[in-house]
Scaffold this motif. Structure first.
Motif, PDB file in Angstrom:
ATOM      1  N   VAL A  87      99.083-117.701  -6.605  1.00 45.58           N
ATOM      2  CA  VAL A  87      99.921-116.562  -6.209  1.00 45.58           C
ATOM      3  C   VAL A  87      99.495-116.049  -4.835  1.00 45.58           C
ATOM      4  CG1 VAL A  87     100.509-114.161  -6.733  1.00 45.58           C
ATOM      5  CG2 VAL A  87     100.479-115.869  -8.562  1.00 45.58           C
ATOM      6  N   SER A  88      98.168-115.988  -4.608  1.00 44.21           N
ATOM      7  CA  SER A  88      97.657-115.521  -3.315  1.00 44.21           C
ATOM      8  C   SER A  88      98.059-116.470  -2.189  1.00 44.21           C
ATOM      9  CB  SER A  88      96.130-115.396  -3.365  1.00 44.21           C
ATOM     10  OG  SER A  88      95.733-114.455  -4.328  1.00 44.21           O
ATOM     11  N   ILE A  89      97.986-117.781  -2.463  1.00 44.40           N
ATOM     12  CA  ILE A  89      98.348-118.765  -1.442  1.00 44.40           C
ATOM     13  C   ILE A  89      99.832-118.655  -1.083  1.00 44.40           C
ATOM     14  CG2 ILE A  89      98.604-121.236  -0.988  1.00 44.40           C
ATOM     15  CD1 ILE A  89      96.074-121.683  -2.645  1.00 44.40           C
ATOM     16  N   ILE A  90     100.688-118.539  -2.103  1.00 44.47           N
ATOM     17  CA  ILE A  90     102.125-118.414  -1.844  1.00 44.47           C
ATOM     18  C   ILE A  90     102.420-117.128  -1.081  1.00 44.47           C
ATOM     19  CG2 ILE A  90     104.379-118.123  -2.938  1.00 44.47           C
ATOM     20  CD1 ILE A  90     103.351-119.912  -5.222  1.00 44.47           C
ATOM     21  N   GLY A  91     101.784-116.032  -1.501  1.00 41.65           N
ATOM     22  CA  GLY A  91     101.979-114.763  -0.812  1.00 41.65           C
ATOM     23  C   GLY A  91     101.531-114.823   0.631  1.00 41.65           C
ATOM     24  N   LEU A  92     100.407-115.508   0.870  1.00 50.28           N
ATOM     25  CA  LEU A  92      99.892-115.655   2.230  1.00 50.28           C
ATOM     26  C   LEU A  92     100.857-116.451   3.097  1.00 50.28           C
ATOM     27  CD1 LEU A  92      97.619-115.368   4.320  1.00 50.28           C
ATOM     28  CD2 LEU A  92      96.588-117.434   3.348  1.00 50.28           C
ATOM     29  N   GLN A  93     101.417-117.522   2.548  1.00 46.65           N
ATOM     30  CA  GLN A  93     102.360-118.330   3.309  1.00 46.65           C
ATOM     31  C   GLN A  93     103.608-117.523   3.681  1.00 46.65           C
ATOM     32  OE1 GLN A  93     102.952-121.665   0.692  1.00 46.65           O
ATOM     33  NE2 GLN A  93     101.280-122.852   1.602  1.00 46.65           N
ATOM     34  N   LEU A  94     104.113-116.722   2.745  1.00 46.63           N
ATOM     35  CA  LEU A  94     105.270-115.881   3.045  1.00 46.63           C
ATOM     36  C   LEU A  94     104.933-114.863   4.126  1.00 46.63           C
ATOM     37  CD1 LEU A  94     106.629-115.222  -0.573  1.00 46.63           C
ATOM     38  CD2 LEU A  94     107.589-116.750   1.170  1.00 46.63           C
ATOM     39  N   TRP A  95     103.725-114.302   4.046  1.00 41.25           N
ATOM     40  CA  TRP A  95     103.294-113.332   5.055  1.00 41.25           C
ATOM     41  C   TRP A  95     103.197-113.977   6.433  1.00 41.25           C
ATOM     42  CZ3 TRP A  95      98.822-113.071   8.089  1.00 41.25           C
ATOM     43  CH2 TRP A  95      98.637-111.856   8.767  1.00 41.25           C
ATOM     44  N   LEU A  96     102.696-115.212   6.488  1.00 42.34           N
ATOM     45  CA  LEU A  96     102.585-115.919   7.760  1.00 42.34           C
ATOM     46  C   LEU A  96     103.959-116.175   8.370  1.00 42.34           C
ATOM     47  CD1 LEU A  96      99.754-118.525   7.012  1.00 42.34           C
ATOM     48  CD2 LEU A  96      99.611-116.532   8.492  1.00 42.34           C
ATOM     49  N   VAL A 120     107.894-114.846  12.608  1.00 38.95           N
ATOM     50  CA  VAL A 120     109.203-114.369  13.059  1.00 38.95           C
ATOM     51  C   VAL A 120     109.037-113.112  13.900  1.00 38.95           C
ATOM     52  CG1 VAL A 120     111.406-113.397  12.289  1.00 38.95           C
ATOM     53  CG2 VAL A 120     110.431-115.380  11.105  1.00 38.95           C
ATOM     54  N   TYR A 121     108.165-112.209  13.461  1.00 40.05           N
ATOM     55  CA  TYR A 121     107.923-110.965  14.203  1.00 40.05           C
ATOM     56  C   TYR A 121     107.345-111.251  15.587  1.00 40.05           C
ATOM     57  CZ  TYR A 121     105.522-106.693  15.625  1.00 40.05           C
ATOM     58  OH  TYR A 121     105.055-105.630  16.331  1.00 40.05           O
ATOM     59  N   CYS A 122     106.384-112.170  15.644  1.00 37.38           N
ATOM     60  CA  CYS A 122     105.743-112.504  16.920  1.00 37.38           C
ATOM     61  C   CYS A 122     106.746-113.092  17.911  1.00 37.38           C
ATOM     62  CB  CYS A 122     104.598-113.486  16.683  1.00 37.38           C
ATOM     63  SG  CYS A 122     103.130-112.733  15.950  1.00 37.38           S
ATOM     64  N   TYR A 123     107.544-114.027  17.455  1.00 39.94           N
ATOM     65  CA  TYR A 123     108.492-114.656  18.371  1.00 39.94           C
ATOM     66  C   TYR A 123     109.598-113.687  18.804  1.00 39.94           C
ATOM     67  CZ  TYR A 123     106.366-119.232  18.038  1.00 39.94           C
ATOM     68  OH  TYR A 123     105.493-120.283  18.141  1.00 39.94           O
ATOM     69  N   ARG A 124     109.968-112.765  17.924  1.00 42.96           N
ATOM     70  CA  ARG A 124     110.919-111.731  18.341  1.00 42.96           C
ATOM     71  C   ARG A 124     110.306-110.827  19.400  1.00 42.96           C
ATOM     72  NH1 ARG A 124     114.029-109.536  12.872  1.00 42.96           N
ATOM     73  NH2 ARG A 124     115.306-111.412  12.530  1.00 42.96           N
ATOM     74  N   LYS A 125     109.009-110.530  19.228  1.00 39.63           N
ATOM     75  CA  LYS A 125     108.334-109.691  20.213  1.00 39.63           C
ATOM     76  C   LYS A 125     108.206-110.409  21.546  1.00 39.63           C
ATOM     77  CE  LYS A 125     104.517-106.445  20.464  1.00 39.63           C
ATOM     78  NZ  LYS A 125     103.370-105.845  19.737  1.00 39.63           N
ATOM     79  N   ILE A 126     107.933-111.726  21.488  1.00 41.92           N
ATOM     80  CA  ILE A 126     107.865-112.513  22.726  1.00 41.92           C
ATOM     81  C   ILE A 126     109.219-112.519  23.431  1.00 41.92           C
ATOM     82  CG2 ILE A 126     107.607-114.863  23.622  1.00 41.92           C
ATOM     83  CD1 ILE A 126     105.467-115.327  21.498  1.00 41.92           C
ATOM     84  N   LEU A 128      97.761-114.705  13.304  1.00 48.52           N
ATOM     85  CA  LEU A 128      98.068-115.826  12.419  1.00 48.52           C
ATOM     86  C   LEU A 128      96.825-116.618  12.047  1.00 48.52           C
ATOM     87  CD1 LEU A 128     101.385-117.116  14.038  1.00 48.52           C
ATOM     88  CD2 LEU A 128     101.128-115.766  11.951  1.00 48.52           C
ATOM     89  N   CYS A 129      95.964-116.852  13.033  1.00 54.00           N
ATOM     90  CA  CYS A 129      94.793-117.691  12.787  1.00 54.00           C
ATOM     91  C   CYS A 129      93.784-116.998  11.897  1.00 54.00           C
ATOM     92  CB  CYS A 129      94.138-118.081  14.111  1.00 54.00           C
ATOM     93  SG  CYS A 129      95.139-119.210  15.097  1.00 54.00           S
ATOM     94  N   HIS A 130      93.606-115.679  12.069  1.00 51.43           N
ATOM     95  CA  HIS A 130      92.589-114.990  11.316  1.00 51.43           C
ATOM     96  C   HIS A 130      93.140-114.345  10.055  1.00 51.43           C
ATOM     97  CE1 HIS A 130      89.454-115.482  14.332  1.00 51.43           C
ATOM     98  NE2 HIS A 130      90.377-115.226  15.246  1.00 51.43           N
ATOM     99  N   GLY A 131      94.427-114.467   9.814  1.00 48.71           N
ATOM    100  CA  GLY A 131      94.996-113.854   8.634  1.00 48.71           C
ATOM    101  C   GLY A 131      94.924-114.738   7.408  1.00 48.71           C
ATOM    102  N   ALA A 132      94.326-115.917   7.518  1.00 46.37           N
ATOM    103  CA  ALA A 132      94.320-116.869   6.423  1.00 46.37           C
ATOM    104  C   ALA A 132      93.127-116.710   5.496  1.00 46.37           C
ATOM    105  CB  ALA A 132      94.344-118.296   6.980  1.00 46.37           C
ATOM    106  N   CYS A 133      92.283-115.709   5.719  1.00 48.20           N
ATOM    107  CA  CYS A 133      91.105-115.512   4.884  1.00 48.20           C
ATOM    108  C   CYS A 133      91.487-114.756   3.615  1.00 48.20           C
ATOM    109  CB  CYS A 133      90.032-114.749   5.671  1.00 48.20           C
ATOM    110  SG  CYS A 133      88.515-114.483   4.719  1.00 48.20           S
ATOM    111  N   VAL A 134      91.203-115.353   2.465  1.00 44.85           N
ATOM    112  CA  VAL A 134      91.484-114.724   1.174  1.00 44.85           C
ATOM    113  C   VAL A 134      90.218-114.779   0.330  1.00 44.85           C
ATOM    114  CG1 VAL A 134      92.867-114.797  -0.924  1.00 44.85           C
ATOM    115  CG2 VAL A 134      93.902-115.435   1.264  1.00 44.85           C
TER     116      VAL A 134
END
Length: 222
Positions: A169-178, A183-189, A21-27
């Motif tokens: 568009v990139s910012i909105i897409g990034l937010q949806l990806w985050l 959700v995936y991370c917390y399900r895995k936890i 999550l922390c390192h995925g914000a680079c665009v």
């Protein structure tokens, strides 16, 4: 022991998720190409790491070639969280506008103060990055070229409008990806926690059964 294992599993999964999550914000966004005389101008240069979870350090160097000339001149250097102006033409006119308080630089942008017509030309941004793995280091680099035209009055062309739309568009897409990643991370936890609890319960039942067998054996012996 089972409780300690559960805590360890949850901690490792959480750290992995936070790393994503922390390192995925680079665009990587292209820089503007038109500056206005007498105004300030940001020379944007972003180079995202391919492996966000790997610690790294980077230096950034900027070069400038005047329009009509063939050679680049070294104008700015950034290393160890400190910037240095290398060309007298830019004394007191260049400022760091990139990543702050970190050696892991991904945004190497600089800001030009009081732009002049002499600033028209080609700028070269050079990233020199070292990725630090457990047993070795890997060095990589990236180069970006930006052609800047200085005008007397600001104009807003289709290229600028399109770039701004793509940025949003990139910012909105990034937010949806985050959100999806979260959700995936917390399900895995949650799954890791349930698995650890099942193992703990199985071990507890095995120990209880063994204790009962031992007690029965002792009673028969008596």
């Amino acid at each position: 022991w089972a409780s300690l294992r559960l805590i360890r599993v949850l901690y490792e999964v959480k750290q992995l998720c936070l790393s994503w999550l922390c390192h995925g914000a680079c665009v990587e966004v292209d820089s503007d190409m038109e500056a206005v005389k007498g105004k300030g101008f940001k020379l944007g240069c972003i180079s995202c790491k391919m492996r966000g979870e790997v610690p790294a350090s980077a230096t950034v160097d900027w070069w400038f070639r005047v329009k009509g000339e063939s050679e680049f001149a070294h104008i700015y250097s950034y290393a160890d969280m400190t910037g240095y102006i290398m060309d007298d033409r830019f004394d007191d006119r260049l400022a760091w506008n990139g990543s702050k308080k970190t050696d892991d630089v991904q945004d190497g942008s600089i800001f030009i103060l009081n732009v002049t017509f002499n600033d028209t030309g080609t700028y070269r941004c050079f990233f020199d990055r070292t990725l630090v793995f457990p047993n070795y280091e890997y060095r990589t680099n990236a180069t970006k070229f930006i052609n800047i035209n200085v005008v007397g009055k600001a104009t807003r062309g289709m290229a600028s409008i399109f770039s701004e739309i793509m940025m949003y568009v990139s910012i909105i897409g990034l937010q949806l990806w985050l959100v999806v990643e979260m959700v995936y991370c917390y399900r895995k936890i949650a799954a890791a926690g349930e698995e650890a609890l099942r193992e703990s319960e199985a071990e507890y039942l095995a120990i209880t059964s063994e204790n009962k067998d031992n007690s029965a054996g002792v009673a028969v012996a008596e």
